[in-house]
Design a protein around this motif. Sequence first.
Motif, mmCIF file in Angstrom:
data_model
loop_
_atom_site.group_PDB
_atom_site.id
_atom_site.type_symbol
_atom_site.label_atom_id
_atom_site.label_comp_id
_atom_site.label_asym_id
_atom_site.label_seq_id
_atom_site.Cartn_x
_atom_site.Cartn_y
_atom_site.Cartn_z
ATOM 1 N N VAL A 108 0.836 -1.203 0.000
ATOM 2 C CA VAL A 108 0.000 0.000 0.000
ATOM 3 C C VAL A 108 0.868 1.249 0.000
ATOM 4 C CG1 VAL A 108 -1.703 1.344 1.294
ATOM 5 C CG2 VAL A 108 -1.914 -1.146 1.177
ATOM 6 N N ILE A 109 0.547 2.163 -0.911
ATOM 7 C CA ILE A 109 1.164 3.484 -0.934
ATOM 8 C C ILE A 109 0.087 4.483 -0.552
ATOM 9 C CG2 ILE A 109 2.309 5.233 -2.349
ATOM 10 C CD1 ILE A 109 3.261 2.949 -4.177
ATOM 11 N N ALA A 110 0.354 5.315 0.453
ATOM 12 C CA ALA A 110 -0.618 6.313 0.900
ATOM 13 C C ALA A 110 -0.232 7.683 0.373
ATOM 14 C CB ALA A 110 -0.686 6.341 2.419
ATOM 15 N N LEU A 111 -1.195 8.375 -0.186
ATOM 16 C CA LEU A 111 -1.012 9.752 -0.621
ATOM 17 C C LEU A 111 -1.893 10.587 0.296
ATOM 18 C CD1 LEU A 111 -0.929 10.667 -4.423
ATOM 19 C CD2 LEU A 111 -0.833 12.280 -2.529
ATOM 20 N N THR A 112 -1.284 11.188 1.321
ATOM 21 C CA THR A 112 -2.053 11.822 2.388
ATOM 22 C C THR A 112 -1.327 13.025 2.953
ATOM 23 O OG1 THR A 112 -3.052 11.445 4.569
ATOM 24 C CG2 THR A 112 -1.027 10.253 4.093
ATOM 25 N N GLY A 113 -2.089 13.904 3.599
ATOM 26 C CA GLY A 113 -1.500 15.061 4.256
ATOM 27 C C GLY A 113 -1.086 14.775 5.681
ATOM 28 N N ASN A 114 -1.364 13.562 6.166
ATOM 29 C CA ASN A 114 -1.059 13.213 7.558
ATOM 30 C C ASN A 114 -0.438 11.824 7.618
ATOM 31 O OD1 ASN A 114 -0.919 12.830 10.289
ATOM 32 N ND2 ASN A 114 -3.136 12.963 10.662
ATOM 33 N N GLU A 115 0.894 11.775 7.693
ATOM 34 C CA GLU A 115 1.573 10.479 7.713
ATOM 35 C C GLU A 115 1.298 9.691 8.992
ATOM 36 O OE1 GLU A 115 4.910 13.416 8.929
ATOM 37 O OE2 GLU A 115 2.921 13.439 7.985
ATOM 38 N N ASN A 116 0.788 10.376 10.037
ATOM 39 C CA ASN A 116 0.463 9.701 11.294
ATOM 40 C C ASN A 116 -1.000 9.295 11.379
ATOM 41 O OD1 ASN A 116 3.106 9.947 12.470
ATOM 42 N ND2 ASN A 116 2.679 12.130 12.752
ATOM 43 N N SER A 117 -1.723 9.461 10.286
ATOM 44 C CA SER A 117 -3.128 9.047 10.241
ATOM 45 C C SER A 117 -3.223 7.535 10.183
ATOM 46 C CB SER A 117 -3.806 9.655 9.007
ATOM 47 O OG SER A 117 -3.190 9.153 7.830
ATOM 48 N N THR A 118 -4.429 7.026 10.320
ATOM 49 C CA THR A 118 -4.645 5.581 10.240
ATOM 50 C C THR A 118 -4.154 5.041 8.907
ATOM 51 O OG1 THR A 118 -6.599 5.796 11.654
ATOM 52 C CG2 THR A 118 -6.374 3.746 10.389
ATOM 53 N N MET A 119 -4.453 5.765 7.817
ATOM 54 C CA MET A 119 -4.026 5.330 6.487
ATOM 55 C C MET A 119 -2.511 5.375 6.365
ATOM 56 S SD MET A 119 -5.409 6.702 2.784
ATOM 57 C CE MET A 119 -4.165 7.921 2.400
ATOM 58 N N LYS A 121 -0.232 5.170 8.758
ATOM 59 C CA LYS A 121 0.417 4.162 9.600
ATOM 60 C C LYS A 121 0.325 2.766 9.011
ATOM 61 C CE LYS A 121 -0.150 6.653 13.974
ATOM 62 N NZ LYS A 121 -0.826 6.675 15.302
ATOM 63 N N ASN A 122 -0.669 2.538 8.160
ATOM 64 C CA ASN A 122 -0.869 1.210 7.586
ATOM 65 C C ASN A 122 -0.311 1.088 6.168
ATOM 66 O OD1 ASN A 122 -2.734 -0.691 9.358
ATOM 67 N ND2 ASN A 122 -3.447 1.417 9.651
ATOM 68 N N ALA A 123 0.455 2.080 5.739
ATOM 69 C CA ALA A 123 1.004 2.074 4.377
ATOM 70 C C ALA A 123 2.473 1.648 4.397
ATOM 71 C CB ALA A 123 0.871 3.459 3.761
ATOM 72 N N ASP A 124 2.891 1.102 3.272
ATOM 73 C CA ASP A 124 4.296 0.722 3.109
ATOM 74 C C ASP A 124 5.145 1.919 2.697
ATOM 75 O OD1 ASP A 124 4.181 -2.328 3.376
ATOM 76 O OD2 ASP A 124 2.592 -1.913 1.917
ATOM 77 N N ALA A 125 4.528 2.920 2.104
ATOM 78 C CA ALA A 125 5.214 4.164 1.745
ATOM 79 C C ALA A 125 4.194 5.288 1.803
ATOM 80 C CB ALA A 125 5.822 4.079 0.351
ATOM 81 N N VAL A 126 4.629 6.461 2.238
ATOM 82 C CA VAL A 126 3.729 7.603 2.375
ATOM 83 C C VAL A 126 4.264 8.774 1.551
ATOM 84 C CG1 VAL A 126 2.684 9.280 3.939
ATOM 85 C CG2 VAL A 126 3.016 6.919 4.691
ATOM 86 N N LEU A 127 3.463 9.237 0.620
ATOM 87 C CA LEU A 127 3.769 10.437 -0.149
ATOM 88 C C LEU A 127 2.918 11.556 0.437
ATOM 89 C CD1 LEU A 127 3.764 8.912 -3.748
ATOM 90 C CD2 LEU A 127 5.645 9.063 -2.109
ATOM 91 N N LYS A 128 3.564 12.510 1.056
ATOM 92 C CA LYS A 128 2.829 13.491 1.852
ATOM 93 C C LYS A 128 2.345 14.679 1.031
ATOM 94 C CE LYS A 128 2.942 16.094 6.170
ATOM 95 N NZ LYS A 128 3.758 16.525 7.326
ATOM 96 N N ILE A 129 1.076 15.009 1.224
ATOM 97 C CA ILE A 129 0.466 16.203 0.636
ATOM 98 C C ILE A 129 0.713 17.350 1.609
ATOM 99 C CG2 ILE A 129 -1.680 17.259 -0.191
ATOM 100 C CD1 ILE A 129 -2.789 14.365 -0.455
#
Length: 303
Positions: A108-119, A121-129
């Motif tokens: 899972v790759i998360a594209l989110t503005g909050n890397e500490n969100s539920t999404m 925390k459950n992602a393998d990589a986080v691309l921050k907005i």
Amino acid sequence: MTQQSEALKLIATHLDENEYLKAIDIVMACSGHVIVCGMGKSGHVGKKISATLASTGTPSFFLHPAEAFHGDLGMITGDDVVLLISNSGETDEVLQLIPSLKVFGNRVIALTGNENSTMGKNADAVLKIMINKESCPNNLAPTTSTTVTIAIGDALAVALMKRRQFLPNDFAKFHPGGSLGRRLLTRVKDEMTSSNLPLVTSDTSMTDVLVTMNQSRLGVAIVHQQEKLLGIITDGDLRRAFAKSTDLSRVKAGEVMTSNPKVTYETSMLSDAEEVMHQHKVSSLIVLNDNDKVCGIIQIFNI
């Protein structure tokens, strides 16, 4: 507009390179599809990101998270990577997918503005907005965040193109109906004029050359000997000939022609031929076959 441009500058200078590299490695190791999921405006943006990925060498499709939870999860296989989009990282419909994705074994790759969100925390990589606020006067409607999200998606697609060494001809394969696809997939023989060619010999009088040029309506004459190219006569050559002589009946084609003109081959790509024409600022290229015999002419006039 200024707020959005500032947000793009912010993300360009503060992105987490390690997370981007991690996301790229995850996608490159994927043997299936990149499945993009998002709700509302994130969903609309996700469709664009998925389309860009698919057209640039990364198989992808968009999956509506609400529909996925009601049966469309069957579209996901264990070989797929899932890109989840949510600025808050707490969108219910998106979060509901995570337990199933864990069971399936999807990265899972998360594209989110909050890397500490539920999404996040459950992602393998986080691309921050990264944005300070929405350009919406109420700071509510997704505006700046959607602009940044698209930019992140484009950056990911471009990085993957470079990693895959995705070239213009590869791009054309996925766009055969567009003008770019036509240019990059079409060969010279498919577009050249091959009938009623304005062929003359070096001994042809210039008065006969003019007749031949008028009949062909191509604005040039091709000087040959037994289909072997000797030269070309253009409007410029004609003007220079008129300047030197008032009696063109005494002047032969061989005296006026430009020797060794630029040529292309019928099996060459149209895009390559057009590049030669732009580079040398010529509107006509004589086309030769594999035996170096004249077989056509190709012309463009937007040099």
